[in-house]
Structure formats: C-alpha cells, structure tokens
Design an enzyme around this catalytic site. Sequence first.
Site, short mmCIF file in Angstrom:
data_model
loop_
_atom_site.label_atom_id
_atom_site.label_comp_id
_atom_site.label_asym_id
_atom_site.label_seq_id
_atom_site.Cartn_x
_atom_site.Cartn_y
_atom_site.Cartn_z
N LYS A 113 -23.34 36.29 83.48
CA LYS A 113 -23.08 36.46 82.05
C LYS A 113 -23.68 37.78 81.58
CE LYS A 113 -23.58 33.80 77.74
NZ LYS A 113 -24.13 32.55 77.17
N SER A 133 -21.06 29.74 74.62
CA SER A 133 -20.88 31.19 74.62
C SER A 133 -20.66 31.77 76.02
CB SER A 133 -22.12 31.87 74.01
OG SER A 133 -23.27 31.61 74.79
N SER A 185 -23.91 25.91 75.51
CA SER A 185 -23.13 27.07 75.93
C SER A 185 -22.88 27.18 77.42
CB SER A 185 -23.80 28.36 75.44
OG SER A 185 -23.65 28.48 74.04
#
Length: 495
Positions: free
Chosen positions: A83, A158, A182
């Site tokens: 990420k 996210s 997330s």
Amino acid sequence: MSPSSDPLARSLRETLADLAEGQTTSRQLVEACLTRIEQFQPVLNAFREVHAAEALAAADKCDRERASGTATGRLHGVPIAMKDMFHGDGESAGCGSVLRAGRVPPLTSTVRQRIDAAGAVVLGTTNMTEFAYGPTGQNAITGDVRNPWDPACISGGSSSGSAAAVAARASFAALGSDTAGSVRTPAALCGLTGLKPTHGRVSRAGAMPLSFSLDTIGPLTRDVADSALLLSILAGPDRRDPATLTAPGAFEDPFAEGTAPGRSDAPLAGLRIGRPLGYFDEDVPAHEAALLDQTAELLASLGATILSVPMPEQLPLWNSAGNILVWGEAFALHAADMAEGSALSPQTRGRLEMSLALGARDYLDAQRGRGSAVRDFCARVFSRCDVLLCPTVPGPTPLLSEVDVSGGSAMMKVLDGLTRLTRPANYLGLPALSLPIGMSRSGTPFSGQLIAPPWCEARLCRVGAAFQGASSWHRMAPPLDQAVAAHPNPKKGTL
C-alpha cells in the site's frame, strides 16, 4: 492446474513450493505479474507506481541465490505489493495524495524491512484512498480503484489497490492498513482473505498514521494460510512503536511445514462459534443472512459448537466512540493540509471538516472508555464463545455511483454502512479475519468476519483455514475479461 500453465492462479504458499521445487522462477513470476498489471491497470487502477526494473533485478538476484543454495527468507522470490503508505528505503510514499507525492521519508517502515528481510520481491505501491481516510476506494486525485469482480462497483477502502491487485491475480499478496476496516472491507468486497491483527501485534513505525489509537497493519491474501504466514513475518516487538512492546511475543505460523490446515475430520472440535444476537445481525438482507447460516452449518460439521450470543447494548456507543477517535486524531494530523485548500480531494476534506464539531471532552471520553469497553465485551461475549461469526459488510457491494458523495448526511450514511460492523474491532483492539463465504445477490463476493479475544489470531486462523479447507469460495477468481469488456475505463490508471 499445473503451476506452469497459470502461475498466477497459485496461492502464496503454493508458489513458494513451486520455487523450491524448481517448477518456476522468480523472474517468471514477476514477468507474469507485470503482464497482468499492464493488461488490467487501465481499468482497475490498482497500482500507484510499478517498479518494474527494480522488481526484475530483485527477481534475478533471488534466482541466482536459489541456484547457488543461498536463498534465505520465507518469502524468497515471491512478488507482493505494498500500500502506498509504507515508507521504503529511498522511496517516496504518496499516501494517495498530491501533498505527499515525491516526498522521500526519513526512515523505512518496519513492515517493509521485515518483508525485504523475508526475501519478497516488491512489485510497487498500490493505490489507496487519500490519507487512508475512507472505506470506498474512491480517490478524486489518483483515480478510483475499481472492483475486479465488477468495475462498476467500489473496491472498498482504504486499502483499495492492495485488494484489487491481489484479487486480479496481479500480486500474490499485499499489505494494507486497518483503522476502521480498511483491510477487511476491501478484502470482503474483492473476495479475499483480510486479517486485522490485535492492536500492537504489528509495528506501525514508518507507516503513514491516520489514528494512532486505532491503526493496525495486516495482509490481504488469497487464503487464510497465506495471511498467517505473512503475519508471522510482520509481527513482533519494535522499539520504534511502543504499542508493540505489550505484545506477548512473535506470532508463530500455525501452518508451518508439516501442519497443514484442515487435515482432521473435526478440526474445530471443542471450539464454540458465536452467532450474534443484536448489532452485527441487524440490517443484513435475507440472501446474505442465509450465507452466514450456511457458513455456521459448515463450521458445525467440522466439529464446532454453534451458539447464539447476545451482544452488549453499548456497541453502538463504542462504534461512535471509535469514530470520534478517528475524527480527532486525523484532524490533528492534517490540520495543516486543510489550509492548502484544493489540494485535498472533496471527500477527504468533507471527512476532516466533520471533526470541527468535535470537542475535547468528546475525544477524552471516547479514549477513557476503551479499557472498560474491552473488558466488558470480552466478559460478555468471549465467556460464551471462542470466536464470533458475523458479516464484514452487511450487504452486496455498492456501485461507485451509489457512494459518490463528498460530505453531509449522505457521506455519513455511506461511511456507516461500510464500517459499522468492522469499526468495533478497532476500538476494542481485537483481532478480526474476513473471508469470502459466498456470492451476494448482486453476483459479487460476500464475506463473513471472525472476531476473537486479544492475541488470538491463531484461533481465527484455525477456524478460517478449516472453513476454507471444506469450501472453495476463496479459490474463485473474478471474470476480468468480461468485466473489462463491460466497463472499459481508459481515462484513469495508466502508469
């Protein structure tokens, strides 16, 4: 299917075995991933940056080491993705925002250090909601991440790009962060396994913060055994993150060589699986509720005892308290960014502005109440069961058009619908595991969530692996060619 016919269809552990047996090479795996990324990135927008040359060079190095007998590390030669918030040595971490683009951080994140030490090949960074502040996967700056099962749908956030990359078989695993769901939400919406560890199990040093009280880091993988492997590499004390110093120690891989999951006829004998009465079972449509019933029946056939467990009536208050902590801490982190006006996306600005009505007393009350809330929940729930089974997200995956809102009551409704069932585990600091258990009535994956007491990730993995050993939902791959043909999106995602 043999590994040579489609190497990207294999799990992380299967791929490690293929490498060890000489059935594939790290370069072949990286090249296959890069081809896959090139093919589907224009539609899915899963990656923020792809480090192709670096990944190929690292793969060649891994292959040379394996040939010379000097291969080290439990992930040696396998491509994974990170990420866009985990700082690497000399690499920028954009955090889904132009405000951080090109900024090279002063230190490398602990999780990146541990992934590198394990020998993994990092393909690049995955797209994400700006500053990890939102559960839909939308980003007006870097482009929305689209769901591989249906690009008209959200991917969840996210950790949106991490989920899309793994689901699209463009990476064997990816790392994400989980502050209110997330990791679990995008894993659920993209048909993956997502593991949120106990707060303090994995170091957050060198990772972009959102809410220091709730932030956790966890893996998104094809199956539970792969998540357990990654957690065993990531977990452990780190002086750079004091929260990890209270952890009981390293996490031992429960599926190490010779202890493959699900071998016995009753792998869950003696375990009590709780079905919630209240809160977690509210507003779940009939079709998805039936999938949870079928999951419970399968777990019972594996030896578990299924029990109904009343939920504490304070859960809505604890959910709200978790929201308050995120609002207050996120605003404190990004107050200076607010002053830069249009550089923030409308959705991020809208969420940050919600914090303006928050008072110091609200924040302090939410913070002070956590200890008693954890004790109360564990006493009332885990005295009756060992693991709680509930939905991750209550219904089918929303369309992008349904969640395209940037503020006010409409945003609150969207956010609450996607995080109401995941946020309590963050506020309470509990480990939770999301895994696919069927297909929703809209034809997208639907997932169940397992929640356990603090530091009981091995128990979650035991239940999850037993379920996956007796089912095949986790092996289903999205029909990407059909999805791309139906929903072309050439405007966003080209690297």
